[in-house]
Scaffold this motif. Structure first.
Motif, PDB file in Angstrom:
ATOM      1  N   GLN D 101       0.854  -1.193   0.000  1.00 49.87           N
ATOM      2  CA  GLN D 101       0.000   0.000   0.000  1.00 49.87           C
ATOM      3  C   GLN D 101       0.887   1.239   0.000  1.00 49.87           C
ATOM      4  OE1 GLN D 101      -3.155  -0.420   2.855  1.00 49.87           O
ATOM      5  NE2 GLN D 101      -3.790   1.729   2.756  1.00 49.87           N
ATOM      6  N   HIS D 102       0.423   2.278  -0.638  1.00 46.90           N
ATOM      7  CA  HIS D 102       1.203   3.507  -0.826  1.00 46.90           C
ATOM      8  C   HIS D 102       0.526   4.675  -0.105  1.00 46.90           C
ATOM      9  CE1 HIS D 102       1.884   7.138  -3.640  1.00 46.90           C
ATOM     10  NE2 HIS D 102       3.001   6.988  -2.983  1.00 46.90           N
ATOM     11  N   THR D 103       1.313   5.497   0.565  1.00 50.66           N
ATOM     12  CA  THR D 103       0.769   6.635   1.313  1.00 50.66           C
ATOM     13  C   THR D 103       1.665   7.850   1.150  1.00 50.66           C
ATOM     14  OG1 THR D 103      -0.132   5.116   2.948  1.00 50.66           O
ATOM     15  CG2 THR D 103       0.011   7.407   3.598  1.00 50.66           C
ATOM     16  N   ARG D 104       1.041   9.021   1.104  1.00 52.48           N
ATOM     17  CA  ARG D 104       1.794  10.278   1.166  1.00 52.48           C
ATOM     18  C   ARG D 104       1.218  11.175   2.255  1.00 52.48           C
ATOM     19  NH1 ARG D 104       1.024  13.871  -3.821  1.00 52.48           N
ATOM     20  NH2 ARG D 104       2.126  12.162  -4.831  1.00 52.48           N
ATOM     21  N   LEU D 105       2.109  11.828   2.979  1.00 49.78           N
ATOM     22  CA  LEU D 105       1.699  12.908   3.874  1.00 49.78           C
ATOM     23  C   LEU D 105       2.315  14.182   3.314  1.00 49.78           C
ATOM     24  CD1 LEU D 105       1.559  13.000   7.730  1.00 49.78           C
ATOM     25  CD2 LEU D 105       2.713  14.811   6.473  1.00 49.78           C
ATOM     26  N   ASP D 106       1.463  15.152   3.024  1.00 45.59           N
ATOM     27  CA  ASP D 106       1.908  16.418   2.448  1.00 45.59           C
ATOM     28  C   ASP D 106       1.685  17.499   3.498  1.00 45.59           C
ATOM     29  OD1 ASP D 106       2.031  18.882   1.076  1.00 45.59           O
ATOM     30  OD2 ASP D 106       1.384  17.959  -0.802  1.00 45.59           O
ATOM     31  N   SER D 107       2.773  18.065   3.983  1.00 47.36           N
ATOM     32  CA  SER D 107       2.640  19.094   5.023  1.00 47.36           C
ATOM     33  C   SER D 107       3.219  20.422   4.539  1.00 47.36           C
ATOM     34  CB  SER D 107       3.321  18.631   6.316  1.00 47.36           C
ATOM     35  OG  SER D 107       4.725  18.549   6.149  1.00 47.36           O
ATOM     36  N   ARG D 108       3.045  20.681   3.265  1.00 44.95           N
ATOM     37  CA  ARG D 108       3.497  21.981   2.769  1.00 44.95           C
ATOM     38  C   ARG D 108       2.671  23.112   3.379  1.00 44.95           C
ATOM     39  NH1 ARG D 108       3.634  20.665  -3.590  1.00 44.95           N
ATOM     40  NH2 ARG D 108       1.817  19.457  -2.934  1.00 44.95           N
ATOM     41  N   GLY D 109       1.385  22.837   3.629  1.00 44.68           N
ATOM     42  CA  GLY D 109       0.526  23.836   4.256  1.00 44.68           C
ATOM     43  C   GLY D 109       0.491  23.640   5.765  1.00 44.68           C
ATOM     44  N   GLU D 110      -0.301  24.468   6.418  1.00 43.25           N
ATOM     45  CA  GLU D 110      -0.352  24.410   7.873  1.00 43.25           C
ATOM     46  C   GLU D 110      -0.986  23.099   8.327  1.00 43.25           C
ATOM     47  OE1 GLU D 110      -1.859  27.426  11.412  1.00 43.25           O
ATOM     48  OE2 GLU D 110      -1.673  28.102   9.329  1.00 43.25           O
ATOM     49  N   ASP D 111      -2.031  22.684   7.607  1.00 41.02           N
ATOM     50  CA  ASP D 111      -2.664  21.406   7.935  1.00 41.02           C
ATOM     51  C   ASP D 111      -2.268  20.375   6.887  1.00 41.02           C
ATOM     52  OD1 ASP D 111      -4.140  21.767  10.358  1.00 41.02           O
ATOM     53  OD2 ASP D 111      -5.455  23.125   9.245  1.00 41.02           O
ATOM     54  N   ILE D 112      -2.085  19.136   7.302  1.00 44.13           N
ATOM     55  CA  ILE D 112      -1.602  18.113   6.399  1.00 44.13           C
ATOM     56  C   ILE D 112      -2.689  17.647   5.439  1.00 44.13           C
ATOM     57  CG2 ILE D 112       0.093  17.288   8.047  1.00 44.13           C
ATOM     58  CD1 ILE D 112      -1.782  14.873   8.547  1.00 44.13           C
ATOM     59  N   ALA D 113      -2.262  17.060   4.320  1.00 43.71           N
ATOM     60  CA  ALA D 113      -3.141  16.329   3.418  1.00 43.71           C
ATOM     61  C   ALA D 113      -2.548  14.929   3.273  1.00 43.71           C
ATOM     62  CB  ALA D 113      -3.228  17.017   2.054  1.00 43.71           C
ATOM     63  N   LEU D 114      -3.419  13.949   3.063  1.00 45.05           N
ATOM     64  CA  LEU D 114      -2.983  12.551   2.987  1.00 45.05           C
ATOM     65  C   LEU D 114      -3.580  11.875   1.755  1.00 45.05           C
ATOM     66  CD1 LEU D 114      -3.740  11.414   6.664  1.00 45.05           C
ATOM     67  CD2 LEU D 114      -1.465  11.799   5.702  1.00 45.05           C
ATOM     68  N   ILE D 115      -2.813  10.948   1.173  1.00 42.02           N
ATOM     69  CA  ILE D 115      -3.387  10.025   0.197  1.00 42.02           C
ATOM     70  C   ILE D 115      -2.950   8.606   0.555  1.00 42.02           C
ATOM     71  CG2 ILE D 115      -3.532  11.579  -1.782  1.00 42.02           C
ATOM     72  CD1 ILE D 115      -0.937  10.414  -2.863  1.00 42.02           C
TER      73      ILE D 115
END
Lengths: 122, 122, 122, 122
Positions: D101-115
């Motif tokens: 399974q593949h996951t990304r955590l993107d914390s470029r902004g103040e709140d994170i985004a996930l896929i």
């Protein structure tokens, strides 16, 4: 009508260790969603795998015929709670065909983040 | 060209019970996206499963040949609306091959969260 | 080594019509990610399906041998741009086995939201 | 019990080039989650594909019997680090059945985004 598989795996697993909210709906959690579209109750054995210790389980989940059950990993207690902030994976073995989907709500920040994927059915 | 399966399941289902926005695009919602790449209209029967009561349906969805249809669960009314803030799952049976994907937009907080996954095709 | 399928479908498609940022990386967009692990160039025909008009395409995408290509739907121009704020779906037909994954970045709000799913391979 | 496949592909890959946080948990990252439910150690060869240069690898990952391993692409160093802010894709070849399974955590902004998505198993 039975639809699905009897064996499902979720390779990702991680309950964020804290939450911005104390509202149950918005507490950081992971969920395994099970659909049993068949006419028989499903008896599901869930096993949790870790990176550095033996698997724990089975956790028993019963899904009545023609029902769905969305089980939070946070709520599992028997044989033991699922630790927070720890990598895990899970395996589900059912006696009837089911469909399994995995979801996480991460509320460590002010606004939530979500993931979801259909699990891998064998 | 027909592509896909005639039977699809989505084990996750939950329409967040409130929204930060009143703009239709940003209201909390779930969508089932159906692609009918074939040369025949698809007649799709959607059934909604719950944790504590009998399934509801079928909801009838017609997808013309070589068209896609993105249907909000929030907009379903016949035989009855899908309740908000309640766990559900769904099953789609089509008379021609289709492809199904599931999406949620959660706007309970100031910034939205999204999930999407291909459904399980049998 | 070839891995994958020659026919892939993505039932969800929606480019959010505006963005909080003007930075290319953070502009609202959808991407189709193609992996060609084979030793031959892949010639991929992408067709876009709509809810209320005929499909548009094919858009031609060439992925060299042993390369990946992440193509933004926003960047497609030939035969015509993909409209924003409109529901669509897509179909990819390749002459060699490929693997396809779908992603959206939604930056309508101050913080982004993301989705991703493996496409449906026929 | 072995479950899964020996060959898996993830067509999406992108480590966001910066992060709002310096906390390891919240640094922008991508993860490949591997479940080895079998009774034998899995030896996994991971290859990274790019859009404009030859693949890099194999990166060797060993997953003990009945264990999961969540490997951050950010942490790979041998044969070389995975570049940030660059499109890539990945292929995993294992000597025993695994689930990926593949996951990304993107914390470029103040709140994170996930896929997250289950990978494609061949």
């Amino acid at each position: 009508m039975p639809i699905g598989k009897k064996c499902w795996a979720i390779a990702e697993g991680y309950i964020p260790p804290y939450s911005h909210s104390t509202n149950r709906e918005l507490i950081s959690h992971e969920t395994v969603c099970i659909l049993n579209a068949s006419d028989q109750q499903a008896r599901v054995e869930l096993t949790i795998f870790f990176s550095d210790k033996n698997p724990v389980g089975p956790y028993l989940i019963f899904v009545p015929a023609r029902r769905t059950k969305h089980v939070r990993f946070n709520d599992l207690t028997d044989p033991e709670p699922v630790p927070k902030g720890v990598d895990y994976a899970s395996l589900l073995i059912s006696d009837v065909e089911i469909v399994v989907q995995h979801t996480r709500l991460d509320s460590r920040g002010e606004d939530i983040a979500l993931i979801s994927t259909i699990a891998f059915g064998n």
